[in-house]
Design an enzyme around this catalytic site. Structure first.
Site, PDB file in Angstrom:
ATOM      1  N   HIS A   1       0.215  -0.840   0.107  1.00  0.00           N
ATOM      2  CA  HIS A   1       0.013  -0.173   0.168  1.00  0.00           C
ATOM      3  C   HIS A   1       0.912   0.679   0.524  1.00  0.00           C
ATOM      4  CE1 HIS A   1      -3.416  -2.673   1.387  1.00  0.00           C
ATOM      5  NE2 HIS A   1      -4.307  -2.410   0.958  1.00  0.00           N
TER       6      HIS A   1
ATOM      7  N   LYS B   1      -0.817   4.533   4.619  1.00  0.00           N
ATOM      8  CA  LYS B   1      -1.669   3.255   5.281  1.00  0.00           C
ATOM      9  C   LYS B   1      -1.237   3.777   6.650  1.00  0.00           C
ATOM     10  CE  LYS B   1      -3.724  -0.667   4.629  1.00  0.00           C
ATOM     11  NZ  LYS B   1      -5.877  -0.170   5.305  1.00  0.00           N
TER      12      LYS B   1
END
Length: 236
Positions: A148, A152
């Site tokens: 990600h 995140k």
């Protein structure tokens, strides 16, 4: 638009919250946003949508379904409001505590709701494939690698943990690895390995709108249903 679904967007200033509001404004989703809630409020109305601070949650107008992509700190108050008003609840907030999971289960006896770590149809299918593969390959190693963007916070991702649950239901013991790099929207690799061979199941998201569209699709189909906890796969 005939009898649109009235949405409350919770976590309105986040990436998903912004996507939800834009799609409802620019596309025929069958939904309209009647209020947006975020931690802090600047302008009281943005693009025709009333803005509320989290501390003002009890004062939001009537809504059919709340769509929540926020943080665990704001989860309890919103879930309680939906139960009190008899409204549907759709949430993609991850990192919930055991107490919050229990509250979600209790709320499902009174309102229709969906919690999912991922609202894409592809991941719903991947969940099924992972369980089937784990069941068919006893004794194989199972590894889940998720990638990600650097902003995140939680790791492993909620989607990785959900896929791990699927692997566990099939009898495997998953191991996790997390990568945070650049602006990756979301990639999940589930790998089954034994001597001399390997199977890889991969889902790559290249546009965050797929998650917002999935959540709107679920919200539109949740209205009017009886109380219960529904999976994305049940509604897409």
């Amino acid at each position: 638009m005939t009898n649109p679904i009235r949405l409350l967007v919770h976590g309105a200033n986040g990436r998903m919250g912004q996507s939800l509001q834009r799609l409802c404004r620019d596309e025929d989703t069958g939904c309209i946003v009647v209020a947006a809630v975020s931690r802090k409020v600047g302008a009281r109305v943005v693009d025709g949508i009333p803005q509320f601070a989290a501390s003002e949650l009890s004062g939001v107008p009537a809504f059919d379904v709340a769509v929540d992509f926020s943080l665990p700190e704001g989860f309890d108050a919103l879930l309680g409001l939906c139960v009190a008003r008899g409204a549907g609840f759709v949430s993609g907030t991850t990192g919930l505590s055991a107490a919050q999971e229990a509250a979600l289960a209790d709320a499902a006896t009174r309102i229709p709701l969906t919690w999912a770590s991922n609202f894409s149809l592809g991941v719903a299918v991947l969940h099924d494939l992972v369980e089937r593969a784990a069941r068919a390959l006893p004794g194989w190693d199972c590894d889940i690698v998720e990638s990600h963007h650097t902003r995140k916070l939680d790791a492993p991702s909620g989607t990785a943990l959900t896929l791990g649950d699927a692997a566990g239901q099939g009898g495997a013991t998953p191991h996790y690895a997390s990568i945070r790099a650049g602006d990756i929207v979301g990639e999940h690799l589930v790998q089954f390995t034994t001597a001399g061979e390997r199977i890889e199941l991969i889902h790559r998201a290249t546009n965050r709108d797929i998650f917002a569209r999935g959540a709107l699709h679920v919200a539109a189909r949740l209205k009017g249903r009886s109380a219960g906890r529904y999976r994305v796969a049940d509604l897409l």
